[in-house]
Design a protein around this motif. Structure first.
Motif, PDB file in Angstrom:
ATOM      1  N   GLY A   1       1.868  -8.138  -4.933  1.00  0.00           N
ATOM      2  CA  GLY A   1       0.568  -8.790  -4.935  1.00  0.00           C
ATOM      3  C   GLY A   1       0.662 -10.229  -5.411  1.00  0.00           C
TER       4      GLY A   1
ATOM      5  N   SER B   1       0.836  -1.210   0.000  1.00  0.00           N
ATOM      6  CA  SER B   1       0.000   0.000   0.000  1.00  0.00           C
ATOM      7  C   SER B   1       0.867   1.255   0.000  1.00  0.00           C
TER       8      SER B   1
ATOM      9  N   GLY C   1      -6.933  -6.815  -8.429  1.00  0.00           N
ATOM     10  CA  GLY C   1      -6.118  -5.625  -8.185  1.00  0.00           C
ATOM     11  C   GLY C   1      -4.802  -5.661  -8.947  1.00  0.00           C
TER      12      GLY C   1
ATOM     13  N   THR D   1       4.466  -3.023  -6.958  1.00  0.00           N
ATOM     14  CA  THR D   1       3.230  -3.368  -6.250  1.00  0.00           C
ATOM     15  C   THR D   1       2.609  -4.631  -6.826  1.00  0.00           C
TER      16      THR D   1
ATOM     17  N   VAL E   1      -7.460  -9.661  -4.743  1.00  0.00           N
ATOM     18  CA  VAL E   1      -6.043  -9.323  -4.941  1.00  0.00           C
ATOM     19  C   VAL E   1      -5.661  -9.544  -6.399  1.00  0.00           C
TER      20      VAL E   1
ATOM     21  N   GLU F   1      -5.159   2.696  -7.074  1.00  0.00           N
ATOM     22  CA  GLU F   1      -4.631   2.835  -5.716  1.00  0.00           C
ATOM     23  C   GLU F   1      -5.739   2.682  -4.676  1.00  0.00           C
TER      24      GLU F   1
ATOM     25  N   TRP G   1      -6.630  -0.921  -4.329  1.00  0.00           N
ATOM     26  CA  TRP G   1      -5.582  -1.677  -3.641  1.00  0.00           C
ATOM     27  C   TRP G   1      -5.608  -1.435  -2.136  1.00  0.00           C
TER      28      TRP G   1
END
Length: 197
Positions: free
Chosen positions: A104, A75, A145, A100, A142, A174, A177
């Motif tokens: 994930g 994050s 995302g 990111t 997830v 964002e 997430w």
């Protein structure tokens, strides 16, 4: 002879407000209600069962704790990407969003490893059913995302697609997430921490 010409007014262009972020927030509220139903059901079963989790369906803590650190840290990483685009740094945004997405994917891999090592399935008992349903549904979020983040990176390859003044897609990825991270913190607390007490 005079030819009459009609002078019609220029067509009026109406600018509609951008409601994409609002739409996403409404969607996330509906998803929160769904997860809330899962949490309430889980707590009901936990409160009405003497031994929770039932013997033989305990959860390990080390791998999920590592996974939690990775996901929560992501994050902060994705926020660096948002900060970069607000400075017109498209390459910086791409770098942080790629990291990111990798974080994930590592989280999802950790979840698969955990599933394989548990030694019980979704139909073993009520706890196992709740566990797999909630973590699996979160895992699906997830995955979505990660795909959204990769979609942002893909679209950012076009010059001028995102900039300091045009970055709604980045902001939406964002926000989504952060939602995924918050839901996981609640899940981790319910399924892993509170089962120890």
């Amino acid at each position: 002879m005079t030819i009459a010409t009609s002078t019609s007014p220029a067509p009026r262009v109406e600018h509609h407000p951008d409601l994409r972020v609002l739409g996403l927030l409404v969607f996330l509220v509906s998803e929160s209600l769904m997860f809330g139903g899962f949490f309430a059901t889980y707590l009901f079963f936990r409160g009405s069962t003497e031994v929770w989790p039932p013997e033989g369906t305990e959860v390990e803590l080390l791998l999920p704790a590592i996974n939690t650190i990775i996901l929560v840290s992501s994050s902060f990483v994705i926020h660096l990407g948002d900060t970069a685009i607000k400075k017109n740094d498209v390459q910086g945004m791409q770098k942080w969003y790629k990291i990111t997405a990798i974080m994930g994917a590592i989280f999802l891999l950790g979840q698969v490893i955990e599933y394989v090592s548990l030694g019980y399935g979704m139909t073993t008992n009520v706890f196992a059913n709740c566990f797999y349903l909630m973590t699996g549904f979160h895992g699906l979020h997830v995955l979505i995302g990660v795909l959204l983040i990769l979609g942002v990176v893909w679209r950012s390859r076009r010059p001028g697609h995102y900039s300091a003044t045009k970055h709604t897609g980045i902001a939406m990825a964002e926000i989504y997430w952060h939602f995924v991270d918050i839901i996981w913190i609640v899940l981790f607390t319910l399924l892993y921490i509170l089962t120890r007490f």
